[in-house]
Design a protein around this motif. Sequence first.
Motif, short mmCIF file in Angstrom:
data_model
loop_
_atom_site.label_atom_id
_atom_site.label_comp_id
_atom_site.label_asym_id
_atom_site.label_seq_id
_atom_site.Cartn_x
_atom_site.Cartn_y
_atom_site.Cartn_z
N PRO A 15 31.39 44.91 36.12
CA PRO A 15 29.94 44.97 35.85
C PRO A 15 29.30 46.14 36.59
CG PRO A 15 30.63 42.72 36.32
CD PRO A 15 31.79 43.60 36.65
N PRO A 16 28.21 46.68 36.06
CA PRO A 16 27.63 47.91 36.60
C PRO A 16 27.24 47.83 38.07
CG PRO A 16 26.43 47.17 34.63
CD PRO A 16 27.53 46.19 34.86
N ASN A 17 26.79 46.68 38.54
CA ASN A 17 26.31 46.61 39.93
C ASN A 17 27.38 46.14 40.91
OD1 ASN A 17 23.67 47.31 39.16
ND2 ASN A 17 23.40 45.23 38.40
N VAL A 18 28.59 45.98 40.42
CA VAL A 18 29.65 45.44 41.26
C VAL A 18 30.54 46.58 41.76
CG1 VAL A 18 31.77 44.04 41.21
CG2 VAL A 18 29.66 43.16 40.20
N HIS A 19 31.00 46.46 42.98
CA HIS A 19 31.90 47.44 43.59
C HIS A 19 33.27 46.79 43.82
CE1 HIS A 19 28.17 49.60 44.45
NE2 HIS A 19 27.70 48.43 44.80
N LEU A 20 34.26 47.65 43.99
CA LEU A 20 35.62 47.14 44.20
C LEU A 20 36.08 47.38 45.64
CD1 LEU A 20 37.49 48.30 40.96
CD2 LEU A 20 36.47 46.06 41.44
N ALA A 21 36.52 46.32 46.27
CA ALA A 21 37.08 46.41 47.63
C ALA A 21 38.55 46.06 47.54
CB ALA A 21 36.35 45.46 48.57
N TYR A 22 39.39 47.00 47.91
CA TYR A 22 40.84 46.81 47.77
C TYR A 22 41.44 46.45 49.12
CZ TYR A 22 45.56 47.62 46.05
OH TYR A 22 46.88 47.46 45.66
N LEU A 23 42.25 45.41 49.16
CA LEU A 23 42.98 45.08 50.38
C LEU A 23 44.40 45.62 50.25
CD1 LEU A 23 43.23 43.76 53.13
CD2 LEU A 23 43.96 41.66 51.97
N GLN A 24 44.69 46.62 51.08
CA GLN A 24 46.02 47.24 51.06
C GLN A 24 46.92 46.50 52.06
OE1 GLN A 24 46.59 51.19 52.71
NE2 GLN A 24 47.57 51.83 50.81
N THR A 25 48.01 45.96 51.56
CA THR A 25 48.94 45.23 52.44
C THR A 25 50.23 46.00 52.68
OG1 THR A 25 49.86 44.00 50.58
CG2 THR A 25 48.03 42.98 51.76
N THR A 26 50.51 47.00 51.84
CA THR A 26 51.64 47.89 52.09
C THR A 26 51.17 49.31 51.83
OG1 THR A 26 52.55 48.13 49.85
CG2 THR A 26 53.18 46.13 51.07
N ALA A 27 51.84 50.28 52.45
CA ALA A 27 51.43 51.68 52.31
C ALA A 27 51.55 52.15 50.87
CB ALA A 27 52.27 52.56 53.24
N GLU A 28 52.36 51.45 50.09
CA GLU A 28 52.57 51.87 48.69
C GLU A 28 51.48 51.33 47.76
OE1 GLU A 28 55.19 50.49 50.56
OE2 GLU A 28 55.66 52.56 51.07
N ASP A 29 50.69 50.37 48.22
CA ASP A 29 49.65 49.79 47.36
C ASP A 29 48.67 50.89 46.94
OD1 ASP A 29 50.77 47.36 47.75
OD2 ASP A 29 49.12 46.50 48.90
N ASP A 30 48.37 50.95 45.65
CA ASP A 30 47.48 51.99 45.13
C ASP A 30 46.12 51.37 44.80
OD1 ASP A 30 46.14 53.96 43.83
OD2 ASP A 30 47.58 54.19 42.19
N PRO A 31 45.07 51.75 45.54
CA PRO A 31 43.76 51.15 45.29
C PRO A 31 43.07 51.66 44.04
CG PRO A 31 43.61 52.76 47.06
CD PRO A 31 45.06 52.66 46.69
N GLY A 32 43.67 52.63 43.36
CA GLY A 32 43.08 53.14 42.12
C GLY A 32 41.64 53.59 42.36
N PRO A 33 40.71 53.15 41.50
CA PRO A 33 39.33 53.63 41.63
C PRO A 33 38.46 52.77 42.55
CG PRO A 33 39.55 52.35 39.64
CD PRO A 33 40.89 52.31 40.32
N SER A 34 39.06 52.03 43.46
CA SER A 34 38.27 51.14 44.32
C SER A 34 37.29 51.95 45.17
CB SER A 34 39.18 50.33 45.23
OG SER A 34 40.06 49.53 44.45
N ASP A 35 36.19 51.32 45.54
CA ASP A 35 35.15 52.01 46.30
C ASP A 35 35.45 52.02 47.79
OD1 ASP A 35 33.05 52.39 44.10
OD2 ASP A 35 33.63 50.30 43.92
#
Length: 168
Positions: free
Chosen positions: A104-124
């Motif tokens: 949704p337009p007003n929502v942001h993405l918070a990515y929790l990285q648990t390994t160095a290989e995790d790719d957060p993509g377009p997370s904010d």
Amino acid sequence: MDDRLQVNLDASLQNNFERRMIAEIRRRGVHVLRIHVSGDMYSSEYAMKWVRIARRCPRTSFYGYTRSYRIPEILPVLVELSRQKNVTLWWSVDAETGIPTTVPPNVHLAYLQTTAEDDPGPSDIVFRTRPLRGTPITRIGLSVVCPTENGTHQAENTTCTSCRRCFR
Ligand code: SF4
């Protein structure tokens, strides 16, 4: 569940939860309130309580992270919550949830990285588990790593109050 969380859950189920929360926010003159330090939106009714609390406390900035966007009956209420001018809402994502295809337009993405290989993509924003924080890195792709977890000298000198990236 520990006793304190059970007490909080029980309080949230009471009919007077909204009234008590609003009174407490006003009495303390709260400027910024994080919805849940632990726990999550467990029902659409409960999420709707936070919509009404935010509406009745326009001088307070609310923010929160949730994984409950994956529950279809809760999602519409979370979208409504995210539309409130004084609310910043984050979808919590990680390798298990994947990146949602629509946000949704007003929502942001918070990515929790648990390994160095995790790719957060377009997370904010990226949060990292403790073992990863020893490796200095301020961005992963275009995503900013939370300054308190980026492993640089900045981490020691930053607080949420000085950063304010997660709330308005
Ligand atoms: S330091 Fe900034 S990015 Fe990290 S949790 Fe606090 S407000 Fe969010």
